[in-house]
Scaffold this active site. Structure first.
Site, short mmCIF file in Angstrom:
data_model
loop_
_atom_site.label_atom_id
_atom_site.label_comp_id
_atom_site.label_asym_id
_atom_site.label_seq_id
_atom_site.Cartn_x
_atom_site.Cartn_y
_atom_site.Cartn_z
N HIS A 1 -4.27 43.01 73.37
CA HIS A 1 -3.88 42.60 75.14
C HIS A 1 -3.68 41.16 74.93
O HIS A 1 -3.80 40.39 74.17
CB HIS A 1 -5.45 42.70 75.80
CG HIS A 1 -5.92 44.29 75.74
ND1 HIS A 1 -5.28 45.28 76.60
CD2 HIS A 1 -6.95 44.50 75.30
CE1 HIS A 1 -5.88 46.29 76.36
NE2 HIS A 1 -7.07 45.92 75.58
N ASP A 57 -9.23 49.56 64.72
CA ASP A 57 -9.10 49.72 65.97
C ASP A 57 -8.33 48.67 66.86
O ASP A 57 -8.91 47.87 67.52
CB ASP A 57 -10.68 49.74 66.74
CG ASP A 57 -10.42 50.15 68.23
OD1 ASP A 57 -9.55 50.63 68.72
OD2 ASP A 57 -11.72 50.12 68.82
N HIS A 71 -15.16 58.39 71.05
CA HIS A 71 -15.41 57.10 71.71
C HIS A 71 -16.97 57.21 72.06
O HIS A 71 -17.14 58.01 73.29
CB HIS A 71 -14.48 56.42 72.48
CG HIS A 71 -14.65 55.11 73.00
ND1 HIS A 71 -14.07 54.19 72.80
CD2 HIS A 71 -16.01 54.75 73.55
CE1 HIS A 71 -14.71 52.79 73.19
NE2 HIS A 71 -15.87 53.42 73.75
N HIS A 86 -6.87 53.39 62.60
CA HIS A 86 -7.33 53.51 64.09
C HIS A 86 -6.47 52.54 64.93
O HIS A 86 -6.93 51.23 64.87
CB HIS A 86 -8.85 53.70 64.50
CG HIS A 86 -9.32 53.50 65.72
ND1 HIS A 86 -10.59 53.94 66.03
CD2 HIS A 86 -8.63 53.27 66.86
CE1 HIS A 86 -10.67 53.87 67.28
NE2 HIS A 86 -9.32 53.24 67.87
N PHE A 125 -1.03 51.00 69.43
CA PHE A 125 0.34 50.68 69.42
C PHE A 125 1.15 50.51 70.75
O PHE A 125 2.29 49.97 70.65
CB PHE A 125 1.09 50.87 68.06
CG PHE A 125 0.85 50.54 66.74
CD1 PHE A 125 0.04 49.65 66.55
CD2 PHE A 125 1.62 50.78 65.53
CE1 PHE A 125 -0.31 48.96 65.38
CE2 PHE A 125 1.15 50.34 64.42
CZ PHE A 125 0.10 49.01 64.25
N ARG A 126 0.29 51.11 71.59
CA ARG A 126 0.99 50.67 73.15
C ARG A 126 2.29 51.44 73.56
O ARG A 126 2.38 51.00 74.89
CB ARG A 126 0.78 49.31 73.55
CG ARG A 126 -0.53 48.50 73.02
CD ARG A 126 -1.71 49.13 73.79
NE ARG A 126 -2.81 48.04 73.70
CZ ARG A 126 -3.99 48.46 73.77
NH1 ARG A 126 -4.13 49.78 74.09
NH2 ARG A 126 -5.06 47.76 73.63
N ASN A 184 -4.52 56.65 74.33
CA ASN A 184 -4.55 56.08 75.48
C ASN A 184 -3.47 55.25 76.06
O ASN A 184 -3.32 54.14 76.23
CB ASN A 184 -5.83 55.26 75.71
CG ASN A 184 -5.97 54.09 74.68
OD1 ASN A 184 -5.10 54.42 73.55
ND2 ASN A 184 -6.57 53.10 74.91
O1 DOR Z 1 -11.90 47.80 73.20
C1 DOR Z 1 -11.32 48.77 73.19
N1 DOR Z 1 -9.89 48.87 73.40
N2 DOR Z 1 -11.87 49.96 73.08
C2 DOR Z 1 -11.30 50.99 73.58
O2 DOR Z 1 -11.79 52.17 73.44
C3 DOR Z 1 -9.70 51.05 73.66
C4 DOR Z 1 -9.19 49.97 73.28
C5 DOR Z 1 -7.79 49.72 73.92
O3 DOR Z 1 -6.99 50.63 73.97
O4 DOR Z 1 -7.24 48.53 74.42
ZN ZN Z 2 -9.43 52.55 69.83
#
Ligand code: DOR
Ligand code: ZN
Length: 382
Positions: free
Chosen positions: A254, A250, A118, A1, A4-5, A35
């Site tokens: 950032h 996960d 989620h 999970h 990788f943006r 996302n």
């Molecule tokens: O903390 C999180 N960051 N939870 C998420 O559901 C998305 C993820 C993100 O894409 O930064």
């Molecule tokens: Zn996630």
């Protein structure tokens, strides 16, 4: 999970840096979340992402497709994805399915597709956010996105999974109340020929608690948020009794600049793909778990749950994805060693015993202390 943006937020991570961090962390396959910008919610967006990633990854990869209020028919036309990701609560990005009837439609129409949720209830979160709107201390994050909000959403998802017999995967469970509900569900449904409900826990929910806000502020702002020690204890117990099926990173990077913003502006998420295996090896060395269990939670079960072909085991006919660990190697986690583009880790300063020293992807050596320029990653077949 992982997140990788790409496409859209390559200033935080891309497949070169993300997959370098992965192989240095002994990870050989990642499933990437939808996302992105634009979000992966159509056949066209999925195909574009496939083209973008092909040939650029050091690890094997698969993609989730995101659910929206109106793309169920579109998803029926998509092929070869890992599962449908449904955000029941708003998180990073703008993917959200908060209407009960839309949510139910996905469960009803996709009984044989993995639905990864989620699970944080959006109404619950918004109500609490209103109460705290004048405060700016990052610690309010765990109060706004409370365990009760997560519990509400888990309950709703389990109810639908029972009704339609889905393959439901609950992402990143974080609290005692959630795992208790999943435990009850698994016990109650164990007599049916197979329980198709699974869940994952992240290393940050296993190793970090709300105490850290004082030191790290928004750097540990993550959805779902960090919890109290009692919740952490409940998660470890749930791993032990197999209520929790897998450990998933996960990985959600950032930048430092973004994390340095005011609480309400700073994005949620922490990097983790390079640190997950060393954290678990260290737990083995401390007697918290055994290595066979680590292999089960991080290799065998993930491959089973997402029905990844030829993965998860060392066996004839399986892909040669291997990680060699030195269980005696002691190293401190340092920001300077992080290969994620954002260059920081919430585990900075932790001394861990047990590290990956060699990683092979599809028989190719991709890491032996340094990351090789080998982009051997292939898309996973499901
Ligand atoms: O903390 C999180 N960051 N939870 C998420 O559901 C998305 C993820 C993100 O894409 O930064
Ligand atoms: Zn996630």
């Amino acid at each position: 999970h992982v997140h990788f943006r790409a496409p859209g937020q390559e200033y935080k991570e891309d497949w070169n840096t993300g997959s370098a961090a992965a192989v240095a962390g002994g990870v050989t396959t990642v499933l990437d979340m939808p996302n992105n910008n634009p979000p992966i919610v159509s056949v066209k967006a999925l195909e574009k992402k496939r083209k973008l990633v092909a040939g650029t990854s050091r690890v094997n990869f698969g993609f989730f497709i995101g659910a929206t209020s109106d793309n169920a028919e579109e998803i029926k036309k998509a092929k070869g994805f890992a599962g449908i990701k449904i955000y029941m609560g708003a998180s990073t990005g703008d993917l959200l399915v908060d209407k009960r009837d839309t949510l139910e439609k996905f469960f009803k129409e996709f009984p044989e597709t993995v639905i990864a949720v989620h699970a944080e209830d959006n109404v619950c979160i918004n109500q609490a956010a209103g109460q705290y709107k004048r405060l700016h201390d990052p610690e309010i994050h765990s109060k706004i996105r409370s365990a009760e909000c997560a519990y509400e959403a888990v309950r709703a998802a389990l109810h639908l999974a029972k009704k339609y017999g889905n393959r439901l995967h609950v992402c990143h469970v974080s609290s005692g109340v959630e795992v208790e509900e999943i435990r009850k569900f698994k016990i109650a449904n164990a007599t049916e020929h197979d329980v198709r409900v699974s869940c994952e826990v992240t290393p940050h929910h296993l190793f970090l608690t709300t105490d850290l806000y004082g030191v790290m502020g928004n750097f540990v702002k993550v959805n779902p948020p960090l919890r109290e020690k009692s919740d952490v204890a409940a998660l470890w117990k749930a791993l032990e009794d197999r209520t929790i099926d897998i450990i998933a990173t996960d990985h959600a990077p950032h930048t430092r600049e973004e994390k340095g913003e005011d609480y309400w502006k700073a994005p949620s998420g922490v990097p983790g793909v390079q640190t997950s295996l060393p954290l678990m090896c260290d737990a083995v060395n401390r007697g918290e778990m055994n290595l066979t269990e680590v292999v089960k939670y991080m290799c065998v079960r993930p491959a089973e749950i997402f029905s990844m072909k030829r993965k998860g085991k060392i066996e004839k006919g399986y892909d040669a994805d291997f990680t060699v660990v030195d269980m005696d190697l002691m190293k401190e986690v340092r920001d300077e060693d992080q290969l994620t583009k954002v260059g920081w880790t919430p585990y900075k300063g932790k001394k861990l015993k047990g590290w990956p020293v060699m990683t092979f992807v599809g028989g190719v050596l991709v890491y032996d202390g340094t990351v090789k320029d080998e982009f051997a990653g292939r898309e996973v077949r499901f």
